[in-house]
Design an enzyme around this catalytic site. Sequence first.
Site, PDB file in Angstrom:
ATOM      1  N   ARG A 276       0.825  -1.209   0.000  1.00 43.27           N
ATOM      2  CA  ARG A 276       0.000   0.000   0.000  1.00 43.27           C
ATOM      3  C   ARG A 276       0.856   1.256   0.000  1.00 43.27           C
ATOM      4  O   ARG A 276       0.561   2.232  -0.675  1.00 43.27           O
ATOM      5  CB  ARG A 276      -0.916   0.008   1.228  1.00 43.27           C
ATOM      6  CG  ARG A 276      -2.032  -1.024   1.192  1.00 43.27           C
ATOM      7  CD  ARG A 276      -2.888  -0.910   2.447  1.00 43.27           C
ATOM      8  NE  ARG A 276      -3.936  -1.913   2.480  1.00 43.27           N
ATOM      9  CZ  ARG A 276      -4.758  -2.092   3.491  1.00 43.27           C
ATOM     10  NH1 ARG A 276      -4.652  -1.328   4.582  1.00 43.27           N
ATOM     11  NH2 ARG A 276      -5.689  -3.016   3.447  1.00 43.27           N
ATOM     12  N   ARG A 277       1.928   1.216   0.818  1.00 40.36           N
ATOM     13  CA  ARG A 277       2.790   2.397   0.954  1.00 40.36           C
ATOM     14  C   ARG A 277       4.237   1.984   0.732  1.00 40.36           C
ATOM     15  O   ARG A 277       4.802   1.211   1.532  1.00 40.36           O
ATOM     16  CB  ARG A 277       2.623   3.029   2.343  1.00 40.36           C
ATOM     17  CG  ARG A 277       1.214   3.545   2.615  1.00 40.36           C
ATOM     18  CD  ARG A 277       1.137   4.269   3.958  1.00 40.36           C
ATOM     19  NE  ARG A 277       1.513   3.404   5.066  1.00 40.36           N
ATOM     20  CZ  ARG A 277       0.687   2.547   5.665  1.00 40.36           C
ATOM     21  NH1 ARG A 277      -0.564   2.412   5.227  1.00 40.36           N
ATOM     22  NH2 ARG A 277       1.094   1.802   6.678  1.00 40.36           N
TER      23      ARG A 277
ATOM     24  N   GLU B 257      -1.550 -24.039   2.170  1.00 42.56           N
ATOM     25  CA  GLU B 257      -1.215 -24.684   3.436  1.00 42.56           C
ATOM     26  C   GLU B 257      -1.215 -23.702   4.604  1.00 42.56           C
ATOM     27  O   GLU B 257      -1.621 -24.035   5.719  1.00 42.56           O
ATOM     28  CB  GLU B 257       0.167 -25.354   3.339  1.00 42.56           C
ATOM     29  CG  GLU B 257       0.566 -26.140   4.574  1.00 42.56           C
ATOM     30  CD  GLU B 257      -0.299 -27.378   4.778  1.00 42.56           C
ATOM     31  OE1 GLU B 257      -0.969 -27.453   5.831  1.00 42.56           O
ATOM     32  OE2 GLU B 257      -0.303 -28.248   3.897  1.00 42.56           O
TER      33      GLU B 257
ATOM     34  N   ASP C 180     -12.715 -16.610  12.874  1.00 41.82           N
ATOM     35  CA  ASP C 180     -11.461 -17.151  12.355  1.00 41.82           C
ATOM     36  C   ASP C 180     -11.494 -18.676  12.332  1.00 41.82           C
ATOM     37  O   ASP C 180     -11.170 -19.316  11.326  1.00 41.82           O
ATOM     38  CB  ASP C 180     -10.293 -16.654  13.217  1.00 41.82           C
ATOM     39  CG  ASP C 180      -8.956 -17.245  12.806  1.00 41.82           C
ATOM     40  OD1 ASP C 180      -8.350 -16.741  11.855  1.00 41.82           O
ATOM     41  OD2 ASP C 180      -8.521 -18.237  13.436  1.00 41.82           O
TER      42      ASP C 180
ATOM     43  N   LYS D  49     -11.518 -21.560   9.067  1.00 42.66           N
ATOM     44  CA  LYS D  49     -10.602 -22.698   8.989  1.00 42.66           C
ATOM     45  C   LYS D  49     -11.362 -24.026   8.997  1.00 42.66           C
ATOM     46  O   LYS D  49     -10.974 -24.977   8.306  1.00 42.66           O
ATOM     47  CB  LYS D  49      -9.618 -22.632  10.152  1.00 42.66           C
ATOM     48  CG  LYS D  49      -8.701 -21.412  10.086  1.00 42.66           C
ATOM     49  CD  LYS D  49      -7.905 -21.229  11.365  1.00 42.66           C
ATOM     50  CE  LYS D  49      -7.007 -20.004  11.282  1.00 42.66           C
ATOM     51  NZ  LYS D  49      -6.298 -19.753  12.562  1.00 42.66           N
TER      52      LYS D  49
END
Length: 441
Positions: A46-47, A131, A203, A207
Amino acid sequence: MTSPVRLALLGCGTVGQEVVRLLHEQSADLAARIGAPLEIAGIAVRRIGRDRGDLPVDPTLFTTDPLGLIKRDDVDVVIEVVGGIEPARTWLVEALRAGKSVVTANKALLAEDGAALHDAAAEGGGDLYYEASVAGAIPLLRPLRESLHGDRITRVTGIVNGTTNFILSAMDATGAGFAEALEEATELGYAEADPTADVEGFDAAAKAAILASLAFHTRVAAADVHREGITEVTAADVASARAMGCTIKLLCIAARGADAAGRETVGVRVHPAMIPLTHPLASVGDAFNAVFVEADAAGQLMFYGRGAGGAPTASAVLGDVVAVSRNRLAGVRAASESAYADLAVRPMGEALTRYHISLDVADRPGVLEAVAGVFARHDVSIATVRQGPAGGGPAGRGDDADLVIVTHVAPDAALAATVRELRGLDIVRSVASVLRVEGGA
């Protein structure tokens, strides 16, 4: 050696910087393993001017145009460690359709729209490896989709979020409440400033969807996963689990099973649960991850290790880079997505579970009979009952008492209906806690 394999790196944060360092430090070994050197063609950020310390990379390789980098003819492999759904999906679909191989750690994208990536890979003829998207450095996904491809996996149970495992382990070790343990996790860098994705189970659900897709040859998305977080787990719950010879973990559970009509389906869920201290996952502490796999021929398998962090994740990324690079040099591609089973996702209400229910009840004759009647009406068998003064002390709270009930296995819908009816009884002051119990008889 042949011409270099040229890499485009999308993202240069914690994981991206570790990828660059490992590429530099292990360049000779990686080249020997692959049969050609690896070269970074460009790094999209981004920067450009951001301080990245003493990163061993030519500053002229940085660009703020990821699509332009991906479209370059001299790029063979695209590595994505940015995360999020968009624009990552657009970038990776573009790369795959162009025949480039992709290595990604993006669990959120794979869980929400992995189908788009797999379809683009099939169209372009490149490899899609990921992976690093589940359990960091633990070699887990490739064994599921390759090593165990000749077996029938029946169940996958895992601790796949280090933040929540640290919090629950701290609560168990110190007796702290959730808020105190979360504060400690934040101070130590295990929890983000906004821990919602971890503590609310998002999260782990992403998974779980990836694991279920691989294990059961079925496209499973995050939206298919029943999700509950750990914010309601209390110090009293942890103490009660300990009294039962259990501990509490945030589990992802994916299992084959028949639905109400007898058809083979897959159920996928994420929620806190009590598990016996004798279970292999019970001893997994701190911020470690572990996944317990059960298969017809192989039996029980355990995968354990660090599930997050820059270096462990970068290790998994580079393992994939070596694999896709060797495939490109050999003019072959990995086996395509295996979704032939196309199993329906079983509703959570049909999951067979046990419950640990803690009630604050009126301390008078007939209460236990009335409570037991509720369980009987919903065809839920009671395994154990423990009763004592409210608050756990000798004096209690006057006319109240604590009632702790553990059930036998029953459909989750029946257990939920039981809890709903209990909440409506006059003799039940409150349903203090409801937790599932896994891994026992």
